[in-house]
Design an enzyme around this catalytic site. Structure first.
Site, PDB file in Angstrom:
ATOM      1  CG  HIS A 160     -20.540 -20.403   2.652  1.00 40.69           C
ATOM      2  ND1 HIS A 160     -21.183 -20.813   1.497  1.00 40.69           N
ATOM      3  CD2 HIS A 160     -19.261 -20.851   2.532  1.00 40.69           C
ATOM      4  CE1 HIS A 160     -20.337 -21.476   0.723  1.00 40.69           C
ATOM      5  NE2 HIS A 160     -19.166 -21.516   1.341  1.00 40.69           N
ATOM      6  CB  CYS A 213     -26.103 -21.166   2.599  1.00 36.98           C
ATOM      7  SG  CYS A 213     -24.348 -20.969   2.912  1.00 36.98           S
ATOM      8  CB  ALA A 222       4.701   5.394 -13.022  1.00 39.00           C
ATOM      9  NE  ARG A 268       2.837  -2.797  -4.390  1.00 30.09           N
ATOM     10  CZ  ARG A 268       4.002  -2.243  -4.057  1.00 30.09           C
ATOM     11  NH1 ARG A 268       4.388  -2.217  -2.788  1.00 30.09           N
ATOM     12  NH2 ARG A 268       4.771  -1.703  -4.994  1.00 30.09           N
ATOM     13  CD  GLU A 310     -25.029 -17.119   2.646  1.00 31.52           C
ATOM     14  OE1 GLU A 310     -25.377 -17.311   1.472  1.00 31.52           O
ATOM     15  OE2 GLU A 310     -23.849 -17.278   3.049  1.00 31.52           O
ATOM     16  CB  THR A 317      10.141  -5.277 -12.769  1.00 30.68           C
ATOM     17  OG1 THR A 317       9.514  -4.757 -13.946  1.00 30.68           O
ATOM     18  CG2 THR A 317       9.894  -4.333 -11.614  1.00 30.68           C
ATOM     19  CD  GLU A 326       3.111  -2.607  -8.077  1.00 29.26           C
ATOM     20  OE1 GLU A 326       4.188  -1.965  -8.014  1.00 29.26           O
ATOM     21  OE2 GLU A 326       2.456  -2.925  -7.083  1.00 29.26           O
ATOM     22  CG  LEU A 346       6.821  -6.551  -6.142  1.00 32.42           C
ATOM     23  CD1 LEU A 346       6.716  -7.794  -7.021  1.00 32.42           C
ATOM     24  CD2 LEU A 346       6.407  -5.311  -6.925  1.00 32.42           C
ATOM     25  CB  SER A 367       2.719  -9.475 -22.907  1.00 33.15           C
ATOM     26  OG  SER A 367       4.055  -9.645 -23.326  1.00 33.15           O
TER      27      SER A 367
END
Length: 366
Positions: A51, A85, A155, A185, A53, A197, A295, A205, A303
């Site tokens: 982590h 931590c 779009a 992205r 810290e 698509t 996208e 993508l 949906s």
């Protein structure tokens, strides 16, 4: 106060470096300051790794005694992939800790702060909290709502169409808008589209920069219609493709994709006999995905909106009129009883196109 904000800003900057590599864990940055000098700093670099810290304490060494720690998220107190931590902060002799935001994880929530205070350490919370919450909004949603944060990008032409009557859509926005989308992205764990698509546009993508983090490419494909020649299952990044499909669909193709290193997530039909978007997102959250850039197309968008799941809407409007075509939000499987209210937050011009950022009214959200 300005000086404290300066050190926390550095911690937030460090935390951002872990984007894409820490999920489903949060991005965290830490800075240790003594005599107005940084003596140690670190960020959570990858899931399962040390982590922030701990890395900062290692760099500071014995000099950490009597120093101040700035950390973007409440330090942990539980054993996970790594030891907690808080005991290490106490043992190092840190005298005060500034924390941006409290950890919403029930295993930590305010317990880290309590133990630090019990050890005689001064603790201050809320420094640059808004920035910290935005940074880890996906992590927070996964804990609080059991699903990833969803940004829906669409779009359309000025008269409200996403494609012509044949489904052609690549020409709607200009290159600056497309570059903006590619840059977005990198800010998410995954980029999601429906199989329609993929069949129409064969998109890659991918972000423009591909030398570091590459987000998951999530394909919603209930009946495994993705052709083996599609970019998302045949290019050099196919190991970063995740196909969401129904259980027991096309076992031969399922096994073929699995052998190619493509990930498949099998889900069950809901009580309605269909797969709901809510059920799908819950499964993606369990997979470890905390944020998704969706996208399209119109059926996926429909949906999401029908189930009132949209945390941010990015709507590009191109200065073009088509006359006839496929409606931007015409993909609803069922008609809605009344209009869904949106809240517009920002409007900006990107090249010749206009980007409107908004969201569903929070009162409607799941």
């Amino acid at each position: 106060m300005r000086e404290h904000s300066q050190w926390m800003q550095q911690a937030l900057h460090l935390a951002e470096k872990g984007r894409g590599f820490t999920s489903p864990n949060p991005m965290v940055g830490a800075v240790i300051v003594k005599n107005r000098q940084i003596i140690g700093q670190g960020f959570h670099q990858k899931f399962g790794g040390p982590h922030a810290e701990v890395l900062a304490l290692r760099e500071a060494g014995n000099a950490a005694k009597g120093a101040t720690l700035y950390v973007t998220l409440e330090p942990c107190v539980h054993h996970g992939k790594t030891p907690p931590c808080v005991p290490q902060i106490i043992q190092a002799g840190i005298c005060e800790v500034y924390i941006s935001m409290i950890d919403p994880n029930p295993l930590v929530n305010q317990e880290g702060i309590r133990r630090l205070k019990e050890a005689g350490i001064k603790v201050y919370t809320g420094l640059l909290e808004d920035e910290a919450r935005i940074l880890n909004r996906g992590f927070m949603y996964l804990i609080e709502k059991r699903r990833p944060w969803i940004t829906l990008k669409m779009a359309q032409t000025a008269d409200g169409y996403v494609a012509d009557l044949k489904g052609n859509s690549k020409w709607i926005t200009a290159p600056p808008a497309r570059d903006f989308v590619a840059s977005q992205r990198l800010l998410y764990d995954g980029v999601m589209v429906g199989v329609g698509t993929v069949l129409k546009d064969n998109p890659g993508l991918l972000p423009k920069k591909r030398d570091g983090y590459v987000p998951w490419r999530i394909i919603l494909d209930e009946t495994l219609q993705v052709p083996e020649t599609a970019q998302v299952v045949s290019d050099d990044f196919k190991h970063r493709t995740l196909i969401v499909t129904l259980c027991d669909e096309n076992k031969k193709l399922y096994n073929h994709f699995s052998a190619q290193g493509i990930h498949l997530l099998s889900i069950q039909k809901g009580s309605s006999g269909r797969v709901t978007m809510g059920e799908t997102l819950k499964c993606l959250g369990e997979f470890g995905i905390t944020s998704i850039y969706c996208e399209g197309g119109s059926h996926v968008a429909g949906s999401l909106l029908y189930e009132k799941i949209c945390d941010e809407l990015q709507l590009f409007i191109a200065p073009k009129v088509l006359g006839e075509g496929l409606s931007t939000f015409g993909g609803f499987r069922k008609s809605i009883e009344k209009p869904l209210p949106l809240i517009w937050d920002e409007i900006q011009k990107i090249g010749p196109d206009v980007l409107v950022r908004g969201r569903l009214d929070p009162c409607l959200q799941d």
